[in-house]
Design a protein around this motif. Sequence first.
Motif, PDB file in Angstrom:
ATOM      1  N   MET A 192       0.855  -1.158   0.000  1.00 16.58           N
ATOM      2  CA  MET A 192       0.000   0.000   0.000  1.00 16.58           C
ATOM      3  C   MET A 192       0.908   1.230   0.000  1.00 16.58           C
ATOM      4  SD  MET A 192      -2.891   1.147   2.679  1.00 16.58           S
ATOM      5  CE  MET A 192      -3.858  -0.177   2.045  1.00 16.58           C
ATOM      6  N   PHE A 193       0.528   2.226  -0.797  1.00 18.50           N
ATOM      7  CA  PHE A 193       1.364   3.416  -0.932  1.00 18.50           C
ATOM      8  C   PHE A 193       0.543   4.687  -0.735  1.00 18.50           C
ATOM      9  CE2 PHE A 193       3.275   0.187  -3.718  1.00 18.50           C
ATOM     10  CZ  PHE A 193       4.504   0.070  -3.098  1.00 18.50           C
ATOM     11  N   LEU A 194       1.192   5.695  -0.158  1.00 23.36           N
ATOM     12  CA  LEU A 194       0.565   7.012  -0.062  1.00 23.36           C
ATOM     13  C   LEU A 194       0.314   7.529  -1.474  1.00 23.36           C
ATOM     14  CD1 LEU A 194       2.738   8.677   2.707  1.00 23.36           C
ATOM     15  CD2 LEU A 194       0.310   8.118   2.865  1.00 23.36           C
ATOM     16  N   LYS A 195      -0.910   7.890  -1.752  1.00 19.85           N
ATOM     17  CA  LYS A 195      -1.274   8.309  -3.100  1.00 19.85           C
ATOM     18  C   LYS A 195      -0.454   9.509  -3.564  1.00 19.85           C
ATOM     19  CE  LYS A 195      -5.265   9.531  -5.910  1.00 19.85           C
ATOM     20  NZ  LYS A 195      -6.707   9.702  -5.934  1.00 19.85           N
TER      21      LYS A 195
ATOM     22  N   GLU B 269      15.799  -2.302  -6.553  1.00 18.44           N
ATOM     23  CA  GLU B 269      16.872  -1.993  -5.592  1.00 18.44           C
ATOM     24  C   GLU B 269      16.765  -2.836  -4.324  1.00 18.44           C
ATOM     25  OE1 GLU B 269      19.504   0.374  -5.347  1.00 18.44           O
ATOM     26  OE2 GLU B 269      19.267   0.510  -7.519  1.00 18.44           O
ATOM     27  N   LEU B 270      15.530  -3.083  -3.880  1.00 17.35           N
ATOM     28  CA  LEU B 270      15.310  -3.761  -2.600  1.00 17.35           C
ATOM     29  C   LEU B 270      14.925  -5.226  -2.780  1.00 17.35           C
ATOM     30  CD1 LEU B 270      13.491  -0.797  -0.837  1.00 17.35           C
ATOM     31  CD2 LEU B 270      15.865  -1.559  -0.496  1.00 17.35           C
ATOM     32  N   LYS B 271      15.312  -5.784  -3.921  1.00 18.47           N
ATOM     33  CA  LYS B 271      15.155  -7.213  -4.205  1.00 18.47           C
ATOM     34  C   LYS B 271      13.715  -7.707  -4.038  1.00 18.47           C
ATOM     35  CE  LYS B 271      19.958  -8.164  -3.006  1.00 18.47           C
ATOM     36  NZ  LYS B 271      20.398  -6.882  -3.406  1.00 18.47           N
ATOM     37  N   GLY B 272      12.745  -6.859  -4.408  1.00 20.47           N
ATOM     38  CA  GLY B 272      11.342  -7.258  -4.401  1.00 20.47           C
ATOM     39  C   GLY B 272      10.682  -7.313  -3.041  1.00 20.47           C
ATOM     40  N   ASP B 273      11.338  -6.805  -1.995  1.00 23.23           N
ATOM     41  CA  ASP B 273      10.776  -6.838  -0.640  1.00 23.23           C
ATOM     42  C   ASP B 273       9.684  -5.767  -0.510  1.00 23.23           C
ATOM     43  OD1 ASP B 273      10.178  -6.539   2.069  1.00 23.23           O
ATOM     44  OD2 ASP B 273      12.261  -6.692   2.715  1.00 23.23           O
ATOM     45  N   PRO B 274       8.408  -6.164  -0.497  1.00 31.86           N
ATOM     46  CA  PRO B 274       7.334  -5.166  -0.484  1.00 31.86           C
ATOM     47  C   PRO B 274       7.326  -4.301   0.778  1.00 31.86           C
ATOM     48  CG  PRO B 274       6.424  -7.364  -0.177  1.00 31.86           C
ATOM     49  CD  PRO B 274       7.886  -7.535  -0.502  1.00 31.86           C
ATOM     50  N   HIS B 275       7.693  -4.880   1.926  1.00 32.85           N
ATOM     51  CA  HIS B 275       7.717  -4.089   3.163  1.00 32.85           C
ATOM     52  C   HIS B 275       8.794  -3.005   3.106  1.00 32.85           C
ATOM     53  CE1 HIS B 275       4.808  -6.744   4.917  1.00 32.85           C
ATOM     54  NE2 HIS B 275       5.611  -7.788   4.813  1.00 32.85           N
ATOM     55  N   ALA B 276       9.945  -3.353   2.584  1.00 31.46           N
ATOM     56  CA  ALA B 276      11.020  -2.369   2.464  1.00 31.46           C
ATOM     57  C   ALA B 276      10.636  -1.269   1.480  1.00 31.46           C
ATOM     58  CB  ALA B 276      12.309  -3.056   2.015  1.00 31.46           C
ATOM     59  N   VAL B 277      10.000  -1.655   0.379  1.00 33.47           N
ATOM     60  CA  VAL B 277       9.582  -0.653  -0.614  1.00 33.47           C
ATOM     61  C   VAL B 277       8.543   0.279  -0.008  1.00 33.47           C
ATOM     62  CG1 VAL B 277       8.476  -0.296  -2.859  1.00 33.47           C
ATOM     63  CG2 VAL B 277      10.167  -2.126  -2.571  1.00 33.47           C
ATOM     64  N   GLU B 278       7.571  -0.265   0.716  1.00 33.31           N
ATOM     65  CA  GLU B 278       6.572   0.582   1.375  1.00 33.31           C
ATOM     66  C   GLU B 278       7.239   1.571   2.325  1.00 33.31           C
ATOM     67  OE1 GLU B 278       2.436  -1.914   1.741  1.00 33.31           O
ATOM     68  OE2 GLU B 278       4.001  -2.346   3.196  1.00 33.31           O
TER      69      GLU B 278
ATOM     70  N   PHE C  90       5.204   4.549   7.055  1.00 31.73           N
ATOM     71  CA  PHE C  90       4.450   3.364   7.418  1.00 31.73           C
ATOM     72  C   PHE C  90       4.676   2.266   6.389  1.00 31.73           C
ATOM     73  CE2 PHE C  90       1.312   5.111   4.484  1.00 31.73           C
ATOM     74  CZ  PHE C  90       0.739   3.997   3.918  1.00 31.73           C
ATOM     75  N   ARG C  91       4.403   1.041   6.852  1.00 28.36           N
ATOM     76  CA  ARG C  91       4.448  -0.129   5.982  1.00 28.36           C
ATOM     77  C   ARG C  91       3.505  -1.161   6.558  1.00 28.36           C
ATOM     78  NH1 ARG C  91       7.073  -4.560   7.907  1.00 28.36           N
ATOM     79  NH2 ARG C  91       8.529  -4.291   9.610  1.00 28.36           N
ATOM     80  N   SER C  92       3.076  -2.078   5.723  1.00 26.50           N
ATOM     81  CA  SER C  92       2.237  -3.177   6.207  1.00 26.50           C
ATOM     82  C   SER C  92       3.129  -4.197   6.904  1.00 26.50           C
ATOM     83  CB  SER C  92       1.458  -3.800   5.059  1.00 26.50           C
ATOM     84  OG  SER C  92       2.326  -4.227   4.045  1.00 26.50           O
ATOM     85  N   VAL C  93       2.525  -4.972   7.795  1.00 28.23           N
ATOM     86  CA  VAL C  93       3.257  -6.029   8.502  1.00 28.23           C
ATOM     87  C   VAL C  93       2.563  -7.359   8.285  1.00 28.23           C
ATOM     88  CG1 VAL C  93       4.340  -4.598  10.227  1.00 28.23           C
ATOM     89  CG2 VAL C  93       2.094  -5.522  10.697  1.00 28.23           C
TER      90      VAL C  93
END
Length: 94
Positions: A1-4, A18-27, A91-94
Amino acid sequence: MFLKFLFEEQAVDNWFGELKGDPHAVESVVNHVHLWDVIAPRSRAEYQVLSELAIRIGEMWSAALERAFPARRFLVTVTDEATDYGPTVSFRSV
């Protein structure tokens, strides 16, 4: 989920690479706001107010995310380290 208001598809795609597909790190990277980018403090008192404001924004984000997405969990982080670029909320999802 991303801030619009911060979402840019190309930038997000780059971060996934850059972050090897890690969705939490990208968020965490995409969903952060440096308050200095929004309000530049001109005095020590203004800096202190921004630090306090960052805490309140983090509380509001937590409440808003919980209300909007009750089945999901999020980690809201507020930092104000000397090595960082001023008060920052993310923020990021967990």
